[in-house]
Enzyme design. Structure first.
Site, PDB file in Angstrom:
ATOM      1  N   THR A 175       0.852  -1.196   0.000  1.00 33.32           N
ATOM      2  CA  THR A 175       0.000   0.000   0.000  1.00 33.32           C
ATOM      3  C   THR A 175       0.885   1.243   0.000  1.00 33.32           C
ATOM      4  OG1 THR A 175      -1.832  -1.071   1.081  1.00 33.32           O
ATOM      5  CG2 THR A 175      -1.547   1.245   1.591  1.00 33.32           C
ATOM      6  N   GLY A 198     -10.135  -3.051   3.274  1.00 36.47           N
ATOM      7  CA  GLY A 198      -9.210  -2.979   4.399  1.00 36.47           C
ATOM      8  C   GLY A 198      -9.270  -1.634   5.107  1.00 36.47           C
TER       9      GLY A 198
END
Ligand code: ASP
Length: 312
Positions: free
Chosen positions: A179, A209
């Site tokens: 990420t 998420g």
């Protein structure tokens, strides 16, 4: 005028040093440096932290080795579902988006949502339609494809396993979340944070998420700090990581360092949550804690040399 500072990440986890080639390491470092420069050049000119984090994250999204935008991981259906968020520490306004597959730079859609939708969090096709209404740049599926990610997905696609941006195959030696995110303090004393991700390989059922969740993966408040997280999102959501750090500072008087240490190395570890985060406080202090093997990270304080690192 305050001295500006900025920090960015390209995910926690990391390729184990023994499997990292010098060429690949150089590519990662270049990707981090380019994003750091893009963000800091805005701050240098007196621009806003909000613009700086948006530009830095866009740069990381455009870089295929990170799991966001171009190079996002594959879902169980062989598609891409990207999530992003952004928050302005001055106004506490925020924008977030999840489950999008056609927007070139998801962080830019998050910003648009913050500024033009009257809402905080939009998802899926309707969020994309909102972006297109405002002429946001889109791309076809092929743009987001990366061979490496495709192979990672093929390894697990017929199983129930969902995993970080990594393959468990030892020969690849990679265990990395991927990420991306940025936090910044501008010369006007305003903090901002942004995060963007493709989520987890082989995710299904519309799994989302922590990255687009304000308070979990992203948070900014001029009174305390700006935070962008990376790691096993389920744990970061349950621990409300980003807001928790801000609260420890605001209500308990902890320093940025104390709050980050407690949440990343104690609270998350006890829960079983692997990962890390980048953090800046209103004085420009920077913390880059992680409880994984490493975290792709870089930072710059005005007047100092840039810092770029992968391992501990
Ligand atoms: N936090 C992200 C998620 O759970 C994964 C990552 O950091 O790479 O979707």
């Amino acid at each position: 005028m305050k001295k500006f500072s900025i920090a960015i990440h390209g995910g926690a986890g990391t390729i184990l040093p023994m499997f990292m080639t010098p060429e690949k390491e150089l590519q990662y470092r270049r990707g981090l440096q380019a994003a750091l420069e893009a963000g800091s050049s805005i701050l240098q000119k007196g621009g806003s932290s909000l613009d700086a984090v948006e530009i830095a994250v866009s740069s990381l999204e455009d870089f295929p080795l990170f799991n966001a935008g171009k190079g996002a991981v594959f879902t169980n259906k062989g598609t891409h579902e990207m999530d992003a968020s952004i928050m302005d520490g001055n106004t506490l306004e925020a924008g977030a988006v999840s489950g999008i597959s056609t927007i070139k730079n998801p962080v830019q859609l998050a910003r648009l949502i913050k500024e033009k939708s009257g809402h905080v969090f939009l998802c899926g096709k309707e969020a994309e339609a909102f972006g297109k209404m405002h002429n946001i740049a889109t791309e076809e599926d092929a743009y987001f494809y990366s061979e490496e990610r495709y192979k990672q997905w093929l390894d697990v696609k017929d199983s129930d396993i969902y995993q970080m941006d990594h393959s468990d195959k030892l020969e690849q030696g990679e265990k990395k979340f991927g990420t991306v995110g940025a936090v910044a303090l501008d010369q006007h004393g305003n903090l901002a944070a942004a995060t963007s991700t493709g989520g987890m390989t082989n995710k299904r059922f519309g799994r989302v998420g922590d990255s687009p969740m304000i308070g979990a993966g992203t948070y900014a408040n001029n009174a305390t700090c700006a935070i962008s997280c990376t790691g096993h999102g389920e744990y970061f959501i349950r621990a409300v990581v980003a807001y928790d750090i801000s609260c420890l500072m605001e209500y308990k008087g902890l320093s940025l360092k104390e709050a980050c240490d407690f949440v990343v190395n104690d609270k998350l570890v006890k829960l079983g949550g692997e990962g890390g985060l980048i953090a800046i406080d209103s004085l420009g202090n920077i913390e880059l804690p992680f409880n994984s093997d490493g975290m792709y990270r870089a930072s710059l304080k005005e007047g100092e040399n840039p810092f770029v690192a992968i391992y501990k």
